[in-house]
Motif scaffolding. Structure first.
Motif, mmCIF file in Angstrom:
data_model
loop_
_atom_site.group_PDB
_atom_site.id
_atom_site.type_symbol
_atom_site.label_atom_id
_atom_site.label_comp_id
_atom_site.label_asym_id
_atom_site.label_seq_id
_atom_site.Cartn_x
_atom_site.Cartn_y
_atom_site.Cartn_z
ATOM 1 N N GLY A 72 0.817 -1.211 0.000
ATOM 2 C CA GLY A 72 0.000 0.000 0.000
ATOM 3 C C GLY A 72 0.847 1.256 0.000
ATOM 4 N N LEU A 73 2.065 1.149 0.574
ATOM 5 C CA LEU A 73 2.987 2.273 0.665
ATOM 6 C C LEU A 73 4.370 1.807 0.242
ATOM 7 N N LEU A 74 4.882 2.399 -0.799
ATOM 8 C CA LEU A 74 6.239 2.099 -1.275
ATOM 9 C C LEU A 74 7.093 3.323 -1.006
ATOM 10 N N ILE A 75 8.155 3.136 -0.232
ATOM 11 C CA ILE A 75 8.988 4.251 0.205
ATOM 12 C C ILE A 75 10.382 4.140 -0.392
ATOM 13 N N MET A 123 -0.452 -2.432 6.789
ATOM 14 C CA MET A 123 -1.122 -2.165 5.520
ATOM 15 C C MET A 123 -0.208 -2.384 4.326
ATOM 16 N N GLY A 124 0.971 -2.908 4.561
ATOM 17 C CA GLY A 124 1.899 -3.209 3.473
ATOM 18 C C GLY A 124 2.835 -2.068 3.160
ATOM 19 N N VAL A 125 4.044 -2.118 3.721
ATOM 20 C CA VAL A 125 5.053 -1.101 3.461
ATOM 21 C C VAL A 125 6.269 -1.789 2.844
ATOM 22 N N CYS A 126 6.703 -1.294 1.703
ATOM 23 C CA CYS A 126 7.904 -1.817 1.035
ATOM 24 C C CYS A 126 8.900 -0.679 0.874
ATOM 25 N N TYR A 127 10.165 -0.992 1.094
ATOM 26 C CA TYR A 127 11.240 -0.012 0.941
ATOM 27 C C TYR A 127 12.104 -0.386 -0.259
ATOM 28 N N TYR A 128 12.419 0.619 -1.061
ATOM 29 C CA TYR A 128 13.306 0.441 -2.200
ATOM 30 C C TYR A 128 14.402 1.499 -2.113
ATOM 31 N N PRO A 129 15.668 1.110 -2.265
ATOM 32 C CA PRO A 129 16.738 2.106 -2.185
ATOM 33 C C PRO A 129 16.642 3.102 -3.342
#
Length: 195
Positions: A76-79, A152-158
């Motif tokens: 839901g949130l891609l940071i 709620m689904g948080v994914c981190y991408y560099p």
């Protein structure tokens, strides 16, 4: 493209109009958090399925957006996680202290709570924004906390994070300390509301 102009005195309005983007311009400075919240709510009201937010100071790269879009259904949130920062040691220190504060107040561990490079699903964002107080300066931080806390689904991408390319940095150590104290009081007051 929606541009939130929070009372800047540069050529933003002229450039945005020339490029025929949507502009929301404030005569008086509302503050970073308020401008973010208004932009998010504007996008939701106008039927957006996703909101991508980034700052206009040239520290992030538009070319890195494609990996976020490709993975949009995973979370839901891609940071954009600022693995290497080129904006000074004081900012890095603040990010690390903020991480510890969020852990102690809310019991969540976040890699980069206030990253200005994020993609959010509007169906979830609409619900999350109901828990963020109006005029809350660290709106993105609280949004990250809520997404994490509520699973709620948080994914981190560099992402690449460059030195500031435009505009002036309005934050100094004295101001950071004052904002930090205010944020801690607000976080403590919101702890029960978020949990």
């Amino acid at each position: 493209v929606l541009v939130m102009n929070d009372a800047s005195r540069d050529a933003t309005n002229w450039i945005v109009k020339e490029r025929k983007h949507t502009l929301v311009s404030h005569v008086f400075n509302l503050g970073y958090g308020s401008a973010l919240q208004l932009g998010y709510k504007y996008a939701i009201r106008h039927g957006a399925d996703y909101v991508f937010q980034t700052d206009s100071d040239g520290q992030t790269l538009p070319s890195e957006f494609s990996k976020f879009w490709r993975n949009r259904k995973k979370c839901g949130l891609l940071i954009g996680y600022r693995k290497k920062r080129e904006d000074g040691l004081s900012r890095l220190f603040v990010t690390r202290v903020l991480r510890l504060v969020l852990w102690s107040v809310f019991g969540v561990w976040v890699k980069d709570a206030n990253s200005p490079y994020r993609l959010m699903r509007c169906s979830q964002l609409r619900e999350v924004l109901r828990k963020v107080p109006k005029n809350f300066f660290l709106a993105n931080v609280l949004i990250t906390v809520i997404y994490t806390k509520k699973e709620m689904g948080v994914c981190y991408y560099p992402i690449t994070f460059l030195p500031r390319q435009g505009g002036e940095n309005s934050i100094n150590i004295k101001k950071i300390f004052r904002i930090g104290c205010q944020a801690l009081r607000q976080f403590m007051a919101l702890r029960k509301r978020i949990n």
